[in-house]
Motif scaffolding. Structure first.
Motif, PDB file in Angstrom:
ATOM      1  N   GLY A  53     -12.964  63.612  54.205  1.00  0.00           N
ATOM      2  CA  GLY A  53     -12.252  62.475  54.777  1.00  0.00           C
ATOM      3  C   GLY A  53     -11.323  62.779  55.936  1.00  0.00           C
ATOM      4  N   TRP A  54     -11.324  64.010  56.435  1.00  0.00           N
ATOM      5  CA  TRP A  54     -10.476  64.331  57.588  1.00  0.00           C
ATOM      6  C   TRP A  54     -10.958  63.541  58.790  1.00  0.00           C
ATOM      7  CZ3 TRP A  54      -6.041  66.533  56.756  1.00  0.00           C
ATOM      8  CH2 TRP A  54      -5.881  67.410  55.685  1.00  0.00           C
ATOM      9  N   ARG A  55     -10.042  62.900  59.491  1.00  0.00           N
ATOM     10  CA  ARG A  55     -10.380  62.119  60.680  1.00  0.00           C
ATOM     11  C   ARG A  55     -10.130  63.001  61.906  1.00  0.00           C
ATOM     12  NH1 ARG A  55      -8.380  56.060  59.727  1.00  0.00           N
ATOM     13  NH2 ARG A  55      -8.545  56.215  61.984  1.00  0.00           N
ATOM     14  N   ILE A  56     -11.191  63.561  62.428  1.00  0.00           N
ATOM     15  CA  ILE A  56     -11.131  64.600  63.452  1.00  0.00           C
ATOM     16  C   ILE A  56     -10.495  64.100  64.746  1.00  0.00           C
ATOM     17  CG2 ILE A  56     -12.489  66.252  64.791  1.00  0.00           C
ATOM     18  CD1 ILE A  56     -12.239  66.746  61.648  1.00  0.00           C
ATOM     19  N   GLU A  57     -10.834  62.900  65.174  1.00  0.00           N
ATOM     20  CA  GLU A  57     -10.249  62.380  66.427  1.00  0.00           C
ATOM     21  C   GLU A  57      -8.737  62.216  66.307  1.00  0.00           C
ATOM     22  OE1 GLU A  57     -11.766  62.367  69.326  1.00  0.00           O
ATOM     23  OE2 GLU A  57     -13.435  63.190  68.181  1.00  0.00           O
ATOM     24  N   ASP A  58      -8.263  61.801  65.145  1.00  0.00           N
ATOM     25  CA  ASP A  58      -6.820  61.682  64.954  1.00  0.00           C
ATOM     26  C   ASP A  58      -6.155  63.050  64.885  1.00  0.00           C
ATOM     27  OD1 ASP A  58      -6.733  58.944  65.121  1.00  0.00           O
ATOM     28  OD2 ASP A  58      -6.817  58.621  62.972  1.00  0.00           O
ATOM     29  N   LEU A  59      -6.829  64.038  64.281  1.00  0.00           N
ATOM     30  CA  LEU A  59      -6.283  65.402  64.279  1.00  0.00           C
ATOM     31  C   LEU A  59      -6.178  65.934  65.706  1.00  0.00           C
ATOM     32  CD1 LEU A  59      -8.091  66.955  61.204  1.00  0.00           C
ATOM     33  CD2 LEU A  59      -5.630  66.683  61.494  1.00  0.00           C
ATOM     34  N   ARG A  60      -7.157  65.610  66.545  1.00  0.00           N
ATOM     35  CA  ARG A  60      -7.103  66.037  67.953  1.00  0.00           C
ATOM     36  C   ARG A  60      -5.879  65.464  68.662  1.00  0.00           C
ATOM     37  NH1 ARG A  60     -12.975  65.722  68.234  1.00  0.00           N
ATOM     38  NH2 ARG A  60     -13.704  67.826  68.629  1.00  0.00           N
ATOM     39  N   ALA A  61      -5.444  64.257  68.246  1.00  0.00           N
ATOM     40  CA  ALA A  61      -4.311  63.581  68.891  1.00  0.00           C
ATOM     41  C   ALA A  61      -2.961  64.159  68.460  1.00  0.00           C
ATOM     42  CB  ALA A  61      -4.350  62.083  68.589  1.00  0.00           C
ATOM     43  N   LEU A  62      -2.937  64.870  67.344  1.00  0.00           N
ATOM     44  CA  LEU A  62      -1.683  65.439  66.846  1.00  0.00           C
ATOM     45  C   LEU A  62      -1.447  66.835  67.413  1.00  0.00           C
ATOM     46  CD1 LEU A  62      -1.678  64.604  63.046  1.00  0.00           C
ATOM     47  CD2 LEU A  62      -0.238  63.610  64.818  1.00  0.00           C
ATOM     48  N   PRO A  63      -0.178  67.212  67.550  1.00  0.00           N
ATOM     49  CA  PRO A  63       0.089  68.597  67.932  1.00  0.00           C
ATOM     50  C   PRO A  63      -0.396  69.529  66.820  1.00  0.00           C
ATOM     51  CG  PRO A  63       2.137  67.312  67.785  1.00  0.00           C
ATOM     52  CD  PRO A  63       1.020  66.422  67.381  1.00  0.00           C
ATOM     53  N   CYS A  64      -0.872  70.668  67.216  1.00  0.00           N
ATOM     54  CA  CYS A  64      -1.401  71.657  66.280  1.00  0.00           C
ATOM     55  C   CYS A  64      -0.671  72.973  66.525  1.00  0.00           C
ATOM     56  CB  CYS A  64      -2.900  71.818  66.538  1.00  0.00           C
ATOM     57  SG  CYS A  64      -3.664  73.171  65.662  1.00  0.00           S
ATOM     58  N   ARG A  65      -0.153  73.562  65.466  1.00  0.00           N
ATOM     59  CA  ARG A  65       0.449  74.889  65.603  1.00  0.00           C
ATOM     60  C   ARG A  65      -0.680  75.907  65.581  1.00  0.00           C
ATOM     61  NH1 ARG A  65       4.467  77.924  61.442  1.00  0.00           N
ATOM     62  NH2 ARG A  65       4.721  79.793  62.690  1.00  0.00           N
ATOM     63  N   GLU A  66      -0.736  76.730  66.577  1.00  0.00           N
ATOM     64  CA  GLU A  66      -1.799  77.729  66.712  1.00  0.00           C
ATOM     65  C   GLU A  66      -1.176  79.117  66.663  1.00  0.00           C
ATOM     66  OE1 GLU A  66      -4.775  79.037  70.276  1.00  0.00           O
ATOM     67  OE2 GLU A  66      -4.465  76.890  69.972  1.00  0.00           O
ATOM     68  N   MET A  67      -1.684  79.970  65.764  1.00  0.00           N
ATOM     69  CA  MET A  67      -1.124  81.308  65.593  1.00  0.00           C
ATOM     70  C   MET A  67      -2.214  82.354  65.678  1.00  0.00           C
ATOM     71  SD  MET A  67       1.371  80.530  62.384  1.00  0.00           S
ATOM     72  CE  MET A  67       0.270  79.332  61.650  1.00  0.00           C
ATOM     73  N   ASP A  68      -1.966  83.371  66.449  1.00  0.00           N
ATOM     74  CA  ASP A  68      -2.864  84.517  66.506  1.00  0.00           C
ATOM     75  C   ASP A  68      -2.530  85.402  65.311  1.00  0.00           C
ATOM     76  OD1 ASP A  68      -4.435  86.679  67.192  1.00  0.00           O
ATOM     77  OD2 ASP A  68      -3.974  86.487  69.320  1.00  0.00           O
ATOM     78  N   ILE A  69      -3.510  85.817  64.545  1.00  0.00           N
ATOM     79  CA  ILE A  69      -3.209  86.580  63.334  1.00  0.00           C
ATOM     80  C   ILE A  69      -3.335  88.090  63.536  1.00  0.00           C
ATOM     81  CG2 ILE A  69      -3.593  84.709  61.699  1.00  0.00           C
ATOM     82  CD1 ILE A  69      -6.366  85.758  61.196  1.00  0.00           C
ATOM     83  N   GLU A  70      -3.096  88.532  64.754  1.00  0.00           N
ATOM     84  CA  GLU A  70      -3.094  89.965  65.045  1.00  0.00           C
ATOM     85  C   GLU A  70      -1.782  90.617  64.640  1.00  0.00           C
ATOM     86  OE1 GLU A  70      -5.750  91.709  66.212  1.00  0.00           O
ATOM     87  OE2 GLU A  70      -6.824  89.815  65.986  1.00  0.00           O
ATOM     88  N   GLN A  71      -0.746  89.817  64.392  1.00  0.00           N
ATOM     89  CA  GLN A  71       0.555  90.382  64.042  1.00  0.00           C
ATOM     90  C   GLN A  71       1.118  89.687  62.812  1.00  0.00           C
ATOM     91  OE1 GLN A  71       2.842  89.711  67.540  1.00  0.00           O
ATOM     92  NE2 GLN A  71       3.080  87.535  67.193  1.00  0.00           N
ATOM     93  N   ALA A  72       2.013  90.361  62.123  1.00  0.00           N
ATOM     94  CA  ALA A  72       2.645  89.791  60.932  1.00  0.00           C
ATOM     95  C   ALA A  72       3.536  88.622  61.339  1.00  0.00           C
ATOM     96  CB  ALA A  72       3.464  90.864  60.226  1.00  0.00           C
ATOM     97  N   GLN A  73       3.471  87.536  60.590  1.00  0.00           N
ATOM     98  CA  GLN A  73       4.306  86.364  60.850  1.00  0.00           C
ATOM     99  C   GLN A  73       4.261  85.430  59.660  1.00  0.00           C
ATOM    100  OE1 GLN A  73       2.526  83.603  63.835  1.00  0.00           O
ATOM    101  NE2 GLN A  73       0.940  85.168  63.945  1.00  0.00           N
ATOM    102  N   ILE A  74       5.223  84.524  59.589  1.00  0.00           N
ATOM    103  CA  ILE A  74       5.238  83.504  58.557  1.00  0.00           C
ATOM    104  C   ILE A  74       4.225  82.440  58.936  1.00  0.00           C
ATOM    105  CG2 ILE A  74       6.630  81.774  57.344  1.00  0.00           C
ATOM    106  CD1 ILE A  74       7.559  84.666  56.883  1.00  0.00           C
ATOM    107  N   VAL A  75       3.297  82.145  58.056  1.00  0.00           N
ATOM    108  CA  VAL A  75       2.296  81.119  58.318  1.00  0.00           C
ATOM    109  C   VAL A  75       2.832  79.757  57.891  1.00  0.00           C
ATOM    110  CG1 VAL A  75      -0.012  80.284  57.742  1.00  0.00           C
ATOM    111  CG2 VAL A  75       0.372  82.714  58.151  1.00  0.00           C
ATOM    112  N   PHE A  76       3.429  79.674  56.718  1.00  0.00           N
ATOM    113  CA  PHE A  76       3.936  78.392  56.225  1.00  0.00           C
ATOM    114  C   PHE A  76       5.041  78.644  55.227  1.00  0.00           C
ATOM    115  CE2 PHE A  76       3.672  74.698  53.299  1.00  0.00           C
ATOM    116  CZ  PHE A  76       3.876  73.677  54.217  1.00  0.00           C
TER     117      PHE A  76
END
Length: 86
Positions: A53-76
């Motif tokens: 049920g994910w609405r892909i077009e609406d997800l495209r309209a929202l900001p998305c946090r993008e993280m490169d996983i080459e380094q240690a970091q807090i994901v959530f």
């Protein structure tokens, strides 16, 4: 590889926000999608392929946090329903 993080909270949604994106076909107050993929389009395709049920077009309209996983970091990290102590 990257991690893509979408979150949409409708807890205080009102009719004045009628044009706000709705990221799922299901009723929800808080939606979170976290996907590991090579790029944003692959992440969206994985969500679509899940057929949940994910609405892909609406997800495209929202900001998305993008993280490169080459380094240690807090994901959530999140605290919900906290009570302030004296």
């Amino acid at each position: 590889m990257k991690i893509f993080f979408w979150r949409h909270n409708k807890t205080y949604h009102s009719h004045s926000m009628i044009d706000e994106p709705c990221v799922s076909s299901e009723f929800y107050l808080d939606a979170v999608a976290i996907v590991a993929a090579k790029d944003k389009e692959e992440a969206l395709a994985l969500l679509a392929a899940e057929k949940k049920g994910w609405r892909i077009e609406d997800l495209r309209a929202l900001p998305c946090r993008e993280m490169d996983i080459e380094q240690a970091q807090i994901v959530f990290g999140e605290l919900r329903g906290t009570i302030q102590h004296l």
